[in-house]
Scaffold this active site. Structure first.
Site, PDB file in Angstrom:
ATOM      1  N   LYS A  37      -6.014  -0.197  -8.159  1.00 37.63           N
ATOM      2  CA  LYS A  37      -6.822   0.625  -7.746  1.00 37.63           C
ATOM      3  C   LYS A  37      -6.997   1.897  -8.253  1.00 37.63           C
ATOM      4  CE  LYS A  37      -8.185  -1.681  -4.318  1.00 37.63           C
ATOM      5  NZ  LYS A  37      -9.635  -2.265  -3.956  1.00 37.63           N
ATOM      6  N   ASP A  82     -11.211  18.447   1.159  1.00 38.74           N
ATOM      7  CA  ASP A  82     -10.979  18.281   2.481  1.00 38.74           C
ATOM      8  C   ASP A  82      -9.533  18.649   2.872  1.00 38.74           C
ATOM      9  OD1 ASP A  82      -9.376  16.007   2.462  1.00 38.74           O
ATOM     10  OD2 ASP A  82     -11.270  15.152   1.501  1.00 38.74           O
ATOM     11  N   HIS A 121       0.802  -1.289   0.009  1.00 37.92           N
ATOM     12  CA  HIS A 121       0.008   0.020  -0.031  1.00 37.92           C
ATOM     13  C   HIS A 121       0.881   1.308  -0.043  1.00 37.92           C
ATOM     14  CE1 HIS A 121      -2.492   3.077   1.928  1.00 37.92           C
ATOM     15  NE2 HIS A 121      -3.455   2.492   1.388  1.00 37.92           N
TER      16      HIS A 121
END
Length: 401
Positions: free
Chosen positions: A274, A339, A228
């Site tokens: 992904k 954000d 990851h």
């Protein structure tokens, strides 16, 4: 270079080999959105060839956040030092100084987040946790006043980090909490900046981190899981801080990292198969300065002396065209909400892509002109270099542990 590509949309689309899946359909949908945005910019580039960083709108968005947050941020009540860090780092990257009264207010808040037994919680009276401890230490280092530095109780911080340490060298995020590679990174950064990093504190940690490197080359959150982007940065950056980066397979790590930059989008994905995400502009983009320095120290003749080992222009294209929200702040990808997390890490990745620094050599490659230039980030800590230097200078003297 994603924005300047002449390929048609059809050529850019994900190749599913005739076996469409939910994942491949989602990837195609994202690529079509990305291509549409790029083609819109290409259509007007003859009139205005520069892609502007809408600096003032980003500043306004972050400044407002430091004063007041909407009700939607209630879910981050246990991450309040993170909000301070994300906003302060974004302002610093954009060249904005925080007014002294506001500095003192933030320092006072972070002081209330510090636990009497060491470390910082996600808010006042919360359990100390390595993640908000990293955020608080970095935020106080960014503020950079004597009042800010003096908040950190270094002997208590050392004891807290030691209590989070496992016998095998891994770290729990909090006492009796989950083991996670982020814990090792947050512990190492907090200890390094404040000059309390000792061999005893990280005994066995390098070997534990090595066990997190997967067959792909990246790092997982703990041994046996999937590689990851965020975990890979944390694991390798921690090894760099410990001076043990040579114990892992560097070539396999490099191969995995370069294959995370998306051909059509220009940004990075966090895992194999992904979608692209703006936050990986730093989590993966920031990995390359570390790898570059390590490989150059090994006298690898293939290492460039002029640029990082990823497409810096394509990443800047992605952040500037795809990730800027029209009213200020940055986003994951087109269609997502802004954000402070993505604002921080998109800007951090943009800074990495703008600056090539190796030893005393510096090259700048700035898409959109000098107006877009951000301050350079420290490749391990992810605070601006000047903040890291001043903090380490202040904490030069050793505390009694």
């Amino acid at each position: 270079m994603a924005l300047h590509s002449n390929k048609s949309v059809g050529e850019l689309r994900f190749k599913d080999d005739g076996f469409p899946t939910a994942t491949s359909k989602e990837q195609q949908a994202v690529e079509l959105k990305i291509a549409k945005n790029y083609y819109s910019y290409l259509a007007v580039m003859d009139l205005d060839p520069e892609i502007p960083l809408i600096r003032q709108k980003h500043l306004n968005y972050v400044r407002r956040g430091l004063v007041r947050l909407s009700d939607s941020y209630e879910c981050l009540d246990a991450s309040r030092p993170w909000l301070c860090y994300w906003m302060l780092h974004s302002l610093k990257l954009l060249g904005e100084e925080v007014p002294l009264q506001q500095v003192s207010d933030i320092v006072g808040f972070l002081r209330r987040c510090q636990h009497p037994e060491g470390g910082f919680g996600g808010g006042p009276n919360q359990v100390p946790h390595l993640a908000p401890t990293y955020a608080a230490v970095c935020a106080l280092s960014i503020l950079g006043t004597e009042e800010a530095y003096n908040v950190i109780d270094r002997p208590a911080l050392y004891n807290f980090i030691m209590r989070c340490r496992n016998l095998d060298g891994g770290f729990r995020m909090h006492v009796d909490g989950e083991v996670d590679i982020r814990g090792a990174y947050c512990a190492a950064v907090s200890a390094s900046i404040t000059n309390i990093l000792t061999p005893e504190l990280f005994a066995g940690t390098a070997d534990w981190l090595k066990s997190c490197q997967t067959y792909e080359g990246g790092f997982s959150g703990e041994p046996g899981l999937e590689a990851h982007g965020g975990y890979t940065f944390c694991g390798f950056a921690c090894l760099v801080l410990l001076g043990k980066e040579h114990i892992v397979n560097l070539k396999q790590l490099l191969r995995w990292a370069v294959n995370r930059q998306m051909k059509a989008e220009g940004g990075f994905q966090g895992r194999t198969n992904k979608l692209v995400d703006g936050c990986y502009s730093y989590w993966l983009g920031g990995l390359f300065p570390l790898l570059h320095s390590v490989l150059e120290a090994k006298q690898d003749n293939a290492i460039s002396q002029e640029k990082w080992m990823f497409d810096q222009v394509a990443l800047q294209d992605y952040v500037l065209v795809q990730c800027q929200y029209h009213a200020g702040g940055l986003i994951d990808k087109p269609g997502k909400s802004r954000d402070f997390y993505h604002t921080c890490y998109c800007l951090s990745g943009l800074s990495v892509a703008q600056h090539f620094m190796l030893g005393h050599r510096m090259n700048r490659n700035i898409v959109g002109g000098e107006h877009n230039l951000l301050k350079p980030v420290h490749p391990v800590y992810n605070i601006c270099i000047e903040s890291a230097v001043e903090a380490k200078k202040y904490f030069k003297s050793l505390p009694e542990l």
